[in-house]
Scaffold this motif. Sequence first.
Motif, short mmCIF file in Angstrom:
data_model
loop_
_atom_site.label_atom_id
_atom_site.label_comp_id
_atom_site.label_asym_id
_atom_site.label_seq_id
_atom_site.Cartn_x
_atom_site.Cartn_y
_atom_site.Cartn_z
N GLU A 274 -63.43 -2.67 -52.51
CA GLU A 274 -62.87 -2.85 -51.18
C GLU A 274 -63.72 -2.23 -50.07
OE1 GLU A 274 -58.85 -1.56 -50.96
OE2 GLU A 274 -58.09 -3.10 -52.32
N GLU A 275 -64.36 -1.11 -50.36
CA GLU A 275 -65.14 -0.44 -49.31
C GLU A 275 -66.49 -1.10 -49.07
OE1 GLU A 275 -66.01 1.81 -53.19
OE2 GLU A 275 -64.32 0.78 -52.23
N CYS A 276 -66.85 -2.09 -49.85
CA CYS A 276 -68.15 -2.76 -49.71
C CYS A 276 -68.05 -3.90 -48.69
CB CYS A 276 -68.63 -3.30 -51.05
SG CYS A 276 -68.95 -2.00 -52.27
N THR A 277 -69.12 -4.06 -47.90
CA THR A 277 -69.12 -5.09 -46.86
C THR A 277 -70.18 -6.17 -47.08
OG1 THR A 277 -70.62 -3.72 -45.52
CG2 THR A 277 -68.25 -3.48 -45.12
N MET A 278 -70.95 -6.06 -48.15
CA MET A 278 -71.97 -7.07 -48.43
C MET A 278 -72.04 -7.33 -49.93
SD MET A 278 -76.11 -7.07 -47.59
CE MET A 278 -75.89 -7.18 -45.82
#
Length: 342
Positions: A274-278
């Motif tokens: 969830e904390e990843c954006t890529m």
Amino acid sequence: MRERKIRNMEEFAAKSGVSRPTVSKYFNDPSSVRASTRERIEAALERYDFRPNLYAVNQNRRLTKNIGIVVPNLADPFFSELARNIERRCIDAGFSPTTFSSHGSREHEIEIMDTLRSIRPAGVLLAPLGRSSDRATLEAFCKDVPTVLFDSNIEGIGAAFIGSDPFQSIPLMVDYLCRTGAPPCFFEMPPVNPNANKRRDAYLRAMQRLGHTPHVVRVEGHGWDFEDIGYREGLRVIAEGGLPSQTVLCSNDRLAIGLLAAAYESGIRVGITEECTMRIAGHDDHPFARFTGPSLTTVAQDYKAISERSVETVLKLVEGGSIDDSARDILFDGHLVMRASA
């Protein structure tokens, strides 16, 4: 204690008191000379520091046991792994493989072909540079020497081509990425060989088939330093806000490894939590792909099948002089390797 090193076959023949042709005959087949002659030669071998140049010995054979293997860059672990598999299979078949790296240089690829002619190989397995290759020189070489191309195909050259099918493997990854998140943009490798354009075209077709707008991120740079290109161009594109999607499919794993480093340095979390954006994915299943942080999702090429079929095909040429039309262009499917990066 052995006496001084002997420089060549002629000098050894003179020292052993046996004619040069007889010495050559002995090194081809020790049982082919008389027992007394064999004893004289073996006594001289014990006395002098001499080992024959096996390439020179092979020059006197009608058919050598030499197999040439040529790759664009042996420092690339992808090609090292392919070459290692091919070498092992050549050795198991009773042949002596010699591997050459053209280092991405057209001139060096030509020099390698000249060197191969001099050792009269039974056959050659060649991964050509492709776009940079001298087509006329390659055509002439392949007419004279039984040659099978692998990894990168040049239409009309070589007796056969063995490789992967980008129009199967790239859509496989595009389907997966679209199914599990935002449709991917395509981080394109420099067009150093035909695989670059084929992978881009396969991406475009797959996105259009799924009804998505394709986006190709073109990078600056040339040559085979893909990690550096992926890192440097990744930093630039990220800084400029130039990624049209936060899901990125890289043309090969080496570019993806560079892009992973650029994302980390830019403070971007890559992965599927969830904390990843890529998300970043690659192609090839580079030997280091499972050791990146995060481990790289990719499409694996079938190293084992490509190497086995390549050797099998060149040995058919060596033994029979021809192969069936159905065996001239063999493409193996890739398979999806799901890891933590996408």
